[in-house]
Scaffold this motif. Structure first.
Motif, mmCIF file in Angstrom:
data_model
loop_
_atom_site.group_PDB
_atom_site.id
_atom_site.type_symbol
_atom_site.label_atom_id
_atom_site.label_comp_id
_atom_site.label_asym_id
_atom_site.label_seq_id
_atom_site.Cartn_x
_atom_site.Cartn_y
_atom_site.Cartn_z
ATOM 1 N N VAL A 159 70.441 -14.384 19.693
ATOM 2 C CA VAL A 159 71.118 -15.672 19.879
ATOM 3 C C VAL A 159 71.379 -16.324 18.521
ATOM 4 O O VAL A 159 72.469 -16.865 18.287
ATOM 5 N N ILE A 160 70.408 -16.249 17.619
ATOM 6 C CA ILE A 160 70.619 -16.781 16.262
ATOM 7 C C ILE A 160 71.810 -16.097 15.617
ATOM 8 O O ILE A 160 72.663 -16.753 15.013
ATOM 9 N N HIS A 161 71.898 -14.781 15.761
ATOM 10 C CA HIS A 161 73.039 -14.045 15.194
ATOM 11 C C HIS A 161 74.354 -14.517 15.808
ATOM 12 O O HIS A 161 75.357 -14.688 15.113
ATOM 13 N N ASP A 162 74.347 -14.750 17.111
ATOM 14 C CA ASP A 162 75.552 -15.221 17.791
ATOM 15 C C ASP A 162 75.970 -16.604 17.272
ATOM 16 O O ASP A 162 77.149 -16.845 17.028
ATOM 17 N N ILE A 163 75.003 -17.485 17.085
ATOM 18 C CA ILE A 163 75.305 -18.827 16.574
ATOM 19 C C ILE A 163 75.838 -18.734 15.145
ATOM 20 O O ILE A 163 76.832 -19.382 14.800
ATOM 21 N N LYS A 164 75.203 -17.900 14.316
ATOM 22 C CA LYS A 164 75.687 -17.714 12.940
ATOM 23 C C LYS A 164 77.115 -17.174 12.941
ATOM 24 O O LYS A 164 77.948 -17.603 12.147
ATOM 25 N N THR A 165 77.395 -16.238 13.835
ATOM 26 C CA THR A 165 78.745 -15.674 13.937
ATOM 27 C C THR A 165 79.750 -16.755 14.300
ATOM 28 O O THR A 165 80.846 -16.811 13.733
ATOM 29 N N TYR B 283 70.459 -22.702 29.127
ATOM 30 C CA TYR B 283 71.361 -22.460 30.259
ATOM 31 C C TYR B 283 72.529 -21.564 29.849
ATOM 32 O O TYR B 283 72.877 -20.621 30.559
ATOM 33 N N LYS B 284 73.127 -21.844 28.685
ATOM 34 C CA LYS B 284 74.281 -21.071 28.208
ATOM 35 C C LYS B 284 73.946 -19.586 28.063
ATOM 36 O O LYS B 284 74.727 -18.729 28.466
ATOM 37 N N TYR B 285 72.790 -19.294 27.465
ATOM 38 C CA TYR B 285 72.418 -17.901 27.201
ATOM 39 C C TYR B 285 71.511 -17.307 28.280
ATOM 40 O O TYR B 285 71.110 -16.156 28.175
ATOM 41 N N LYS B 286 71.168 -18.129 29.289
ATOM 42 C CA LYS B 286 70.287 -17.692 30.371
ATOM 43 C C LYS B 286 68.953 -17.195 29.797
ATOM 44 O O LYS B 286 68.517 -16.072 30.077
ATOM 45 N N ILE B 287 68.354 -18.067 28.974
ATOM 46 C CA ILE B 287 67.081 -17.760 28.337
ATOM 47 C C ILE B 287 66.066 -18.854 28.664
ATOM 48 O O ILE B 287 66.427 -19.920 29.161
ATOM 49 N N MET C 149 76.247 -13.157 27.689
ATOM 50 C CA MET C 149 75.911 -12.300 26.571
ATOM 51 C C MET C 149 74.960 -11.216 27.050
ATOM 52 O O MET C 149 73.975 -11.498 27.721
ATOM 53 N N GLU C 150 75.268 -9.973 26.715
ATOM 54 C CA GLU C 150 74.397 -8.839 27.032
ATOM 55 C C GLU C 150 73.378 -8.690 25.914
ATOM 56 O O GLU C 150 73.748 -8.579 24.744
ATOM 57 N N PHE C 151 72.096 -8.698 26.254
ATOM 58 C CA PHE C 151 71.065 -8.587 25.248
ATOM 59 C C PHE C 151 70.631 -7.139 25.059
ATOM 60 O O PHE C 151 70.525 -6.386 26.016
ATOM 61 N N ASP C 152 70.381 -6.772 23.797
ATOM 62 C CA ASP C 152 69.851 -5.469 23.427
ATOM 63 C C ASP C 152 68.333 -5.545 23.592
ATOM 64 O O ASP C 152 67.688 -6.391 22.981
ATOM 65 N N ALA D 4 64.151 -23.484 22.086
ATOM 66 C CA ALA D 4 63.499 -24.358 21.103
ATOM 67 C C ALA D 4 63.129 -23.559 19.857
ATOM 68 O O ALA D 4 63.279 -24.043 18.730
ATOM 69 N N ARG D 5 62.665 -22.331 20.054
ATOM 70 C CA ARG D 5 62.327 -21.474 18.910
ATOM 71 C C ARG D 5 63.562 -21.163 18.075
ATOM 72 O O ARG D 5 63.498 -21.117 16.849
ATOM 73 N N ILE D 6 64.685 -20.953 18.729
ATOM 74 C CA ILE D 6 65.938 -20.667 18.022
ATOM 75 C C ILE D 6 66.278 -21.819 17.091
ATOM 76 O O ILE D 6 66.575 -21.608 15.910
ATOM 77 N N TYR D 7 66.216 -23.037 17.598
ATOM 78 C CA TYR D 7 66.522 -24.194 16.758
ATOM 79 C C TYR D 7 65.499 -24.365 15.637
ATOM 80 O O TYR D 7 65.851 -24.721 14.520
#
Length: 117
Positions: free
Chosen positions: A13-19, A40-44, A1-4, A50-53
């Motif tokens: 990443v939250i937007h991607d999961i919601k999508t 690992y998946k998002y290379k973050i 995923m290319e990050f802005d 943990a914050r995303i969850y």
């Protein structure tokens, strides 16, 4: 995923999961990857994962069963709300962009109605 670089990574990443949820790639009740696997998946950073969850849980999009994992909610109403929110954001951005290049609401509606003709 290319990050802005203008938008925080965790928000993207939250937007991607919601999508993935609203598009059916992820189903209600599905188990999400561990925070480490998400990192690992998002290379973050794992702390970002943990914050995303934590954010998704605060929005009731997922829940954690201690010792088992994190799961997508099974509440269909939340899915409907996510979809509405995402659609509203897309429409707001579209309308704003069209108005910036000089279209009125009426002209935009006409363009959309004639798009497939």
């Amino acid at each position: 995923m290319e990050f802005d670089t203008n938008i925080p990574i965790y928000v993207q990443v939250i937007h991607d999961i919601k999508t993935e949820i609203v598009s059916g790639i992820l189903s209600l009740g599905d188990k999400l990857p561990s925070a480490r696997e998400l990192a690992y998946k998002y290379k973050i950073n794992p702390n970002t994962a943990a914050r995303i969850y934590k954010e998704l849980e605060a929005d009731q999009i997922c829940y954690t069963k201690r010792g088992i994992g994190t799961f997508i909610t099974e509440d269909k109403d939340i899915l409907v709300e996510i979809k509405k929110e995402m659609a509203s954001n897309l429409l707001d951005n579209f309308m704003s962009g069209m108005m910036q290049i000089g279209y009125s609401k009426e002209e935009i509606i006409t363009l959309i109605q004639n798009q497939d003709k």
